[in-house]
Design an enzyme around this catalytic site. Structure first.
Site, PDB file in Angstrom:
ATOM      1  N   LYS A  11       0.582  -1.174  -0.179  1.00 39.31           N
ATOM      2  CA  LYS A  11      -0.105   0.018  -0.022  1.00 39.31           C
ATOM      3  C   LYS A  11       1.039   1.221  -0.009  1.00 39.31           C
ATOM      4  O   LYS A  11       2.014   1.203   0.473  1.00 39.31           O
ATOM      5  CB  LYS A  11      -0.993  -0.136   1.165  1.00 39.31           C
ATOM      6  CG  LYS A  11      -1.906  -1.281   1.166  1.00 39.31           C
ATOM      7  CD  LYS A  11      -2.909  -1.172   2.166  1.00 39.31           C
ATOM      8  CE  LYS A  11      -3.774  -2.391   2.106  1.00 39.31           C
ATOM      9  NZ  LYS A  11      -5.008  -2.272   3.130  1.00 39.31           N
ATOM     10  N   TYR A  50     -12.008  -1.909  -3.997  1.00 37.31           N
ATOM     11  CA  TYR A  50     -12.477  -2.023  -2.890  1.00 37.31           C
ATOM     12  C   TYR A  50     -14.043  -2.114  -2.864  1.00 37.31           C
ATOM     13  O   TYR A  50     -14.750  -1.601  -1.639  1.00 37.31           O
ATOM     14  CB  TYR A  50     -11.849  -1.036  -1.685  1.00 37.31           C
ATOM     15  CG  TYR A  50     -10.625  -1.546  -1.213  1.00 37.31           C
ATOM     16  CD1 TYR A  50     -10.300  -2.914  -0.356  1.00 37.31           C
ATOM     17  CD2 TYR A  50      -9.538  -0.562  -1.231  1.00 37.31           C
ATOM     18  CE1 TYR A  50      -9.326  -3.127   0.214  1.00 37.31           C
ATOM     19  CE2 TYR A  50      -8.199  -0.918  -0.569  1.00 37.31           C
ATOM     20  CZ  TYR A  50      -8.249  -2.383   0.046  1.00 37.31           C
ATOM     21  OH  TYR A  50      -6.941  -2.623   0.468  1.00 37.31           O
ATOM     22  N   PHE A 110     -15.465   4.026   6.360  1.00 36.59           N
ATOM     23  CA  PHE A 110     -14.196   4.432   6.110  1.00 36.59           C
ATOM     24  C   PHE A 110     -13.813   4.412   4.635  1.00 36.59           C
ATOM     25  O   PHE A 110     -12.716   4.403   4.140  1.00 36.59           O
ATOM     26  CB  PHE A 110     -13.315   3.501   7.105  1.00 36.59           C
ATOM     27  CG  PHE A 110     -13.327   2.097   6.617  1.00 36.59           C
ATOM     28  CD1 PHE A 110     -12.781   1.447   5.507  1.00 36.59           C
ATOM     29  CD2 PHE A 110     -14.028   1.179   7.562  1.00 36.59           C
ATOM     30  CE1 PHE A 110     -13.200   0.137   5.234  1.00 36.59           C
ATOM     31  CE2 PHE A 110     -14.021  -0.169   7.475  1.00 36.59           C
ATOM     32  CZ  PHE A 110     -13.534  -0.709   6.214  1.00 36.59           C
ATOM     33  N   ARG A 132      -2.329 -14.394   4.269  1.00 39.02           N
ATOM     34  CA  ARG A 132      -3.132 -13.789   5.611  1.00 39.02           C
ATOM     35  C   ARG A 132      -2.553 -13.783   6.719  1.00 39.02           C
ATOM     36  O   ARG A 132      -2.470 -12.841   7.601  1.00 39.02           O
ATOM     37  CB  ARG A 132      -4.792 -14.107   5.525  1.00 39.02           C
ATOM     38  CG  ARG A 132      -5.575 -14.067   4.165  1.00 39.02           C
ATOM     39  CD  ARG A 132      -6.035 -12.677   3.994  1.00 39.02           C
ATOM     40  NE  ARG A 132      -6.901 -12.280   4.977  1.00 39.02           N
ATOM     41  CZ  ARG A 132      -7.591 -11.050   4.998  1.00 39.02           C
ATOM     42  NH1 ARG A 132      -7.453 -10.064   4.085  1.00 39.02           N
ATOM     43  NH2 ARG A 132      -8.321 -10.542   5.846  1.00 39.02           N
ATOM     44  N   THR A 135      -5.787  -6.890  10.665  1.00 39.26           N
ATOM     45  CA  THR A 135      -5.926  -5.655   9.798  1.00 39.26           C
ATOM     46  C   THR A 135      -5.280  -4.551  10.474  1.00 39.26           C
ATOM     47  O   THR A 135      -4.620  -3.639  10.068  1.00 39.26           O
ATOM     48  CB  THR A 135      -7.611  -5.413   9.697  1.00 39.26           C
ATOM     49  OG1 THR A 135      -7.889  -6.611   9.196  1.00 39.26           O
ATOM     50  CG2 THR A 135      -7.979  -4.308   8.839  1.00 39.26           C
ATOM     51  N   ARG A 155       2.355  -6.736   9.130  1.00 39.73           N
ATOM     52  CA  ARG A 155       1.497  -5.723   9.703  1.00 39.73           C
ATOM     53  C   ARG A 155       2.188  -5.151  10.854  1.00 39.73           C
ATOM     54  O   ARG A 155       2.417  -3.860  10.976  1.00 39.73           O
ATOM     55  CB  ARG A 155       0.137  -5.875   9.746  1.00 39.73           C
ATOM     56  CG  ARG A 155      -0.505  -5.779   8.427  1.00 39.73           C
ATOM     57  CD  ARG A 155      -2.081  -6.048   8.307  1.00 39.73           C
ATOM     58  NE  ARG A 155      -2.427  -5.626   7.082  1.00 39.73           N
ATOM     59  CZ  ARG A 155      -3.671  -6.068   6.536  1.00 39.73           C
ATOM     60  NH1 ARG A 155      -4.493  -7.226   7.365  1.00 39.73           N
ATOM     61  NH2 ARG A 155      -4.306  -5.663   5.459  1.00 39.73           N
ATOM     62  N   ASN A 209      -1.972   0.204   6.746  1.00 37.54           N
ATOM     63  CA  ASN A 209      -1.556  -0.887   7.183  1.00 37.54           C
ATOM     64  C   ASN A 209      -0.635  -1.794   6.040  1.00 37.54           C
ATOM     65  O   ASN A 209      -0.533  -3.010   6.196  1.00 37.54           O
ATOM     66  CB  ASN A 209      -2.923  -1.893   7.790  1.00 37.54           C
ATOM     67  CG  ASN A 209      -3.679  -2.486   6.581  1.00 37.54           C
ATOM     68  OD1 ASN A 209      -3.735  -1.878   5.540  1.00 37.54           O
ATOM     69  ND2 ASN A 209      -4.699  -2.972   7.032  1.00 37.54           N
ATOM     70  N   HIS A 263      -2.123  -5.554   1.421  1.00 36.88           N
ATOM     71  CA  HIS A 263      -3.468  -6.236   1.344  1.00 36.88           C
ATOM     72  C   HIS A 263      -3.086  -7.844   0.742  1.00 36.88           C
ATOM     73  O   HIS A 263      -2.229  -7.990   0.157  1.00 36.88           O
ATOM     74  CB  HIS A 263      -4.193  -5.396   0.049  1.00 36.88           C
ATOM     75  CG  HIS A 263      -5.159  -6.251  -0.630  1.00 36.88           C
ATOM     76  ND1 HIS A 263      -6.389  -6.321  -0.092  1.00 36.88           N
ATOM     77  CD2 HIS A 263      -5.245  -7.233  -1.743  1.00 36.88           C
ATOM     78  CE1 HIS A 263      -7.111  -7.213  -0.642  1.00 36.88           C
ATOM     79  NE2 HIS A 263      -6.397  -7.738  -1.602  1.00 36.88           N
ATOM     80  N   GLU A 273      -9.473 -10.058  -7.988  1.00 35.11           N
ATOM     81  CA  GLU A 273      -8.444  -9.007  -7.953  1.00 35.11           C
ATOM     82  C   GLU A 273      -7.356  -9.118  -8.873  1.00 35.11           C
ATOM     83  O   GLU A 273      -6.690  -8.252  -9.406  1.00 35.11           O
ATOM     84  CB  GLU A 273      -7.982  -9.165  -6.504  1.00 35.11           C
ATOM     85  CG  GLU A 273      -9.089  -8.677  -5.444  1.00 35.11           C
ATOM     86  CD  GLU A 273      -8.689  -8.693  -3.855  1.00 35.11           C
ATOM     87  OE1 GLU A 273      -9.399  -8.172  -3.110  1.00 35.11           O
ATOM     88  OE2 GLU A 273      -7.734  -9.424  -3.815  1.00 35.11           O
TER      89      GLU A 273
END
Ligand code: ATP
Ligand code: MG
Length: 138
Positions: free
Chosen positions: A10, A50, A58, A86, A92, A103, A113, A116, A127
């Site tokens: 990100k 998203y 948010f 993950r 998150t 993270r 964070n 993704h 995606e």
């Protein structure tokens, strides 16, 4: 059997100069890079990516953040890639992330964070197709 998943470094992580360090973490965790590109998302492109979060409070802040600078989009491959990514990412909110996760090490906040990762097989397929053409995935 090897599985593919989709990941984004990100804007917070890219801006902070953490790209190479996070790629090293992913390599250490056993992922190979099938395809990779650095790019800047427009706000509509971030909103499309998203879209499942469109009704969340948010959403506007998240898509402004995701279009605020360069990202690195990647297709990653390994056995059990979706679940393992993950796990390697951590929760998150970095405050809740396990020690040693990406993270925990690199993220700034629940929004900024660092990384993704797709959360399931259908999401991964959507995606990957959102960012990469078939001929880029050979
Ligand atoms: P990602 O989909 O980016 O891999 P995730 O699956 O861990 O993250 P989601 O619930 O899908 O988390 O939320 C998507 C992204 O929206 C989060 O990674 C984070 O950047 C942002 N986000 C989630 N919850 C909040 C929140 N409460 N406040 C601000 N931003 C949030
Ligand atoms: Mg998610």
């Amino acid at each position: 059997m090897a599985q593919r998943t989709f990941s984004i470094l990100k804007p917070d992580a890219v801006r902070a100069g953490q790209t190479a360090a996070i790629l090293a973490e992913l390599q250490k965790a056993g992922f190979t890079i099938v395809a990779i590109k650095k790019m800047v998302l427009s706000k509509p492109q971030a909103q499309g990516f998203y879209a499942v979060h469109a009704k969340r409070p948010f959403f506007d802040s998240l898509t402004t953040f995701m279009s605020s600078g360069s990202i690195v989009a990647m297709v990653l491959e390994k056995e059990n890639a979706i679940a393992d990514l993950r796990k390697a990412m951590g929760a998150t909110n970095p405050a809740d992330a396990e020690p040693g996760t990406i993270r925990k090490k690199f993220a700034r906040s629940i929004e900024e964070n660092a990384i993704h990762g797709s959360d399931g097989e259908e999401t991964a397929a959507f995606e990957i197709g959102y960012f990469f053409a078939g001929h880029e995935l050979i």
